[in-house]
Design a protein around this motif. Structure first.
Motif, PDB file in Angstrom:
ATOM      1  N   UNK A  90       5.205  -6.385  -7.482  1.00 13.73           N
ATOM      2  CA  UNK A  90       5.364  -7.438  -6.474  1.00 13.73           C
ATOM      3  C   UNK A  90       4.377  -7.243  -5.350  1.00 13.73           C
ATOM      4  N   UNK A  91       4.139  -8.313  -4.623  1.00  6.91           N
ATOM      5  CA  UNK A  91       3.247  -8.262  -3.472  1.00  6.91           C
ATOM      6  C   UNK A  91       4.020  -7.723  -2.261  1.00  6.91           C
ATOM      7  N   UNK A  92       3.327  -7.011  -1.362  1.00 12.69           N
ATOM      8  CA  UNK A  92       3.999  -6.517  -0.156  1.00 12.69           C
ATOM      9  C   UNK A  92       4.495  -7.661   0.730  1.00 12.69           C
ATOM     10  N   UNK A  93       5.615  -7.426   1.364  1.00 15.78           N
ATOM     11  CA  UNK A  93       6.184  -8.361   2.343  1.00 15.78           C
ATOM     12  C   UNK A  93       6.362  -7.600   3.654  1.00 15.78           C
ATOM     13  N   UNK A  94       5.275  -7.076   4.127  1.00 15.27           N
ATOM     14  CA  UNK A  94       5.292  -6.175   5.273  1.00 15.27           C
ATOM     15  C   UNK A  94       5.560  -6.860   6.598  1.00 15.27           C
ATOM     16  N   UNK A 129       2.039   2.847  -4.491  1.00 10.54           N
ATOM     17  CA  UNK A 129       0.870   2.369  -5.245  1.00 10.54           C
ATOM     18  C   UNK A 129      -0.407   2.442  -4.407  1.00 10.54           C
ATOM     19  N   UNK A 130      -0.481   3.410  -3.535  1.00 13.26           N
ATOM     20  CA  UNK A 130      -1.687   3.597  -2.719  1.00 13.26           C
ATOM     21  C   UNK A 130      -1.446   3.234  -1.275  1.00 13.26           C
ATOM     22  N   UNK A 131      -1.645   1.963  -0.929  1.00 14.92           N
ATOM     23  CA  UNK A 131      -1.466   1.552   0.471  1.00 14.92           C
ATOM     24  C   UNK A 131      -0.112   0.891   0.706  1.00 14.92           C
ATOM     25  N   UNK A 132       0.653   0.665  -0.353  1.00 15.15           N
ATOM     26  CA  UNK A 132       1.982   0.042  -0.230  1.00 15.15           C
ATOM     27  C   UNK A 132       2.951   0.718  -1.190  1.00 15.15           C
ATOM     28  N   UNK A 133       4.234   0.597  -0.899  1.00 14.60           N
ATOM     29  CA  UNK A 133       5.257   1.234  -1.728  1.00 14.60           C
ATOM     30  C   UNK A 133       6.416   0.295  -1.984  1.00 14.60           C
TER      31      UNK A 133
END
Length: 179
Positions: A90-94, A129-133
């Motif tokens: 999924x895409x980040x929802x930061x 996954x690198x810059x996001x989790x």
């Protein structure tokens, strides 16, 4: 605590529209991940592997310090194993969460804190996954993301790592004065 066995089996229950884990002895665990977030392999009957058992034990060890009952810890760990194996990317929802000074570089299984304008909560990192989790809410109390949207226990969300703060369990320290 619930100990994995080689008889545990993942399967998809079409009647309940849910991924399930058959634990044997007429016990079944219903996974909290919505069907729309499951990869196609989740719809096939598969065994609970040695890797699943290892991941489960790792999650249990990492959440041991959380103030959750033993059944809630098992629920969180089993949902986390299911997410690590069957959750779609999924895409980040930061944007729901505030950027933290310095952020952190979490590892799979770490407990982190995420802050919204409405409060803070503890999350279990399922996969970095690198810059996001991919993270799973580890608090029983829901966390409001907006005035109309909230997350509940075991819900997942992907978040940029700069929004995370390492969770530090502040245990009271008792000192004995000697002499």
């Amino acid at each position: 605590m619930l100990k994995p066995t080689d008889s545990w089996t993942w399967y998809y229950d079409h009647k309940d529209d849910s991924l399930m884990l058959d634990l044997g002895e007429e016990m079944v665990f219903r996974v909290s991940i919505p069907t729309k977030h499951l990869v196609t392999s989740a719809f096939e009957r598969t065994v609970f592997t040695v890797d699943d058992a290892t991941i489960y034990q790792g999650f249990l060890e990492n959440i041991a310090q959380l103030e959750l009952s033993a059944p809630r810890k098992v629920e969180l760990a089993l949902n986390a194993v299911a997410a690590s194996r069957f959750h779609k990317p999924m895409m980040p929802k930061s944007w729901f969460f505030e950027t933290q000074q310095g952020g952190c570089e979490p590892e799979n299984g770490d407990v982190v804190t995420l802050q919204t304008e409405f409060g803070a909560a503890k999350y279990l990192v399922i996969e970095n996954s690198g810059c996001a989790s991919l993270c799973m809410l580890a608090d029983v109390e829901p966390l409001a993301l907006t005035s109309t949207k909230e997350m509940t226990f075991c819900d997942t969300i992907k978040v940029m790592n700069d929004r995370m703060q390492a969770f530090v369990n502040e245990m009271p320290v008792n000192f004995a004065l000697v002499g």
